[in-house]
Design a protein around this motif. Structure first.
Motif, PDB file in Angstrom:
ATOM      1  N   TYR A   1      -4.887   1.012   5.034  1.00  0.00           N
ATOM      2  CA  TYR A   1      -3.576   1.600   5.316  1.00  0.00           C
ATOM      3  C   TYR A   1      -3.546   2.224   6.709  1.00  0.00           C
ATOM      4  O   TYR A   1      -2.572   2.048   7.466  1.00  0.00           O
TER       5      TYR A   1
ATOM      6  N   LEU B   1       0.824  -1.209   0.000  1.00  0.00           N
ATOM      7  CA  LEU B   1       0.000   0.000   0.000  1.00  0.00           C
ATOM      8  C   LEU B   1       0.858   1.258   0.000  1.00  0.00           C
ATOM      9  O   LEU B   1       0.506   2.274  -0.609  1.00  0.00           O
ATOM     10  N   THR B   2       2.005   1.197   0.692  1.00  0.00           N
ATOM     11  CA  THR B   2       2.904   2.347   0.736  1.00  0.00           C
ATOM     12  C   THR B   2       3.384   2.720  -0.658  1.00  0.00           C
ATOM     13  O   THR B   2       3.583   3.909  -0.968  1.00  0.00           O
TER      14      THR B   2
ATOM     15  N   LYS C   1      -3.665   4.305  -1.220  1.00  0.00           N
ATOM     16  CA  LYS C   1      -3.553   4.495   0.230  1.00  0.00           C
ATOM     17  C   LYS C   1      -4.221   5.792   0.697  1.00  0.00           C
ATOM     18  O   LYS C   1      -4.459   5.970   1.893  1.00  0.00           O
TER      19      LYS C   1
END
Length: 292
Positions: free
Chosen positions: A152, A136-137, A143
């Motif tokens: 997230y 997700l980062t 996010k």
């Protein structure tokens, strides 16, 4: 016109399944081990993936998984062989021409598939949680928007003190079930609608309130449910606007639903809700609990 619409929907559903499978494999391999439940999940998912089952890559994977399960014993050698095959299958799928893997819509399908793969063995390891955090980062759009935003935020909260407790892992596991509609303990591989955005504590009133419906309802066709709402004093809207009071999500998911277990209406309602509009997202069960 109908033929064009069918072709469009077929292509969209095919692309969704390919993207789902790429990330299901990602989730299965995230902790480096292929477990019995994950093999069973792949087998069942592939049997239901009608839009892509005639593809040669998918046929070979389905045949291999079925062969492994024939004697009901999965050996260590079979696990290692399947793990190597899954990496190759991923590459082969990504090399299929004319399949969309690079749009915002595809990113949603990939996230959905990843979460299904992570919970395919009915548990979440620390490695899998860290992998979802990393994934997700890397995706700024997901996010910062529904549904990635909710996932997230929860993961960052869990990781904030550097320790993942059993309760935290269990909470995230439940959240992933709610998001994907993949409730394996209830025997559902890919058939329930998302529950992630639902306002579980919402009070549902009918008189002069405006409802919009989305998804597939266990209670019957959407038109018949709309009639019941109107008879009970409610109003209806065919689309999501800031003036509706409730968006009702049907219990069942559909492989023809654009984002699998969540759709455009939910995304739009969440956006309005996040901006402070008084919109409640409720489940089919919550609606019927107040209908006469």
């Amino acid at each position: 016109m109908e033929d064009k619409l069918y072709a469009f929907n077929y292509t969209k559903n095919r692309d969704k399944l390919f993207a789902n499978l790429v990330s299901i494999i990602d989730g299965v391999l995230a902790d480096g081990v292929v477990r019995d439940d994950e093999v069973l999940y792949l087998d069942t998912w592939l049997l239901e993936a009608k839009h892509i089952i005639n593809n040669g890559v998918i046929k070979s994977l389905s045949a291999r998984v079925s062969d492994i399960l024939t004697d009901r014993i999965i050996t260590d050698d079979e696990r290692e062989e399947l793990k190597g095959s899954l990496y190759k299958i991923q590459k082969d799928i990504l090399d299929i021409p004319d399949v969309d893997f690079y749009s915002v819509e595809s990113d949603l399908h990939l996230l959905n598939g990843l979460c299904k793969g992570l919970i395919a063995d009915r548990q979440l390891s620390d490695d899998e949680i860290h992998y979802l955090d990393w994934w997700l980062t890397q995706n700024g759009i997901l996010k910062n928007n529904y549904p990635g935003k909710e996932l997230y935020s929860l993961i960052k909260s869990i990781l904030s003190d550097g320790v993942i407790t059993k309760d935290e892992s269990s909470k995230l596991h439940t959240t992933l079930i709610d998001f994907t509609g993949c409730d394996l303990d209830s025997g559902v591989v890919d058939g329930l609608a998302t529950r992630l955005p639902i306002n579980a504590d919402a009070t549902v009133n009918l008189t002069n309130k405006t409802f919009c419906l989305t998804g597939v309802f266990m209670a019957g066709k959407r038109a018949s449910i709309e009639m019941v709402i109107e008879k009970a004093g409610g109003k209806l809207s065919s689309g999501v606007t800031k003036n509706i009071n409730y968006l009702v999500i049907g219990t069942l998911s559909s492989r023809d639903w654009r984002f699998s277990s969540h759709g455009r209406k939910i995304e739009k309602a969440v956006s309005y809700r996040d901006r402070g509009e008084d919109i409640k997202i409720i489940s089919e069960e919550m609606l019927f609990s107040v209908l006469p």
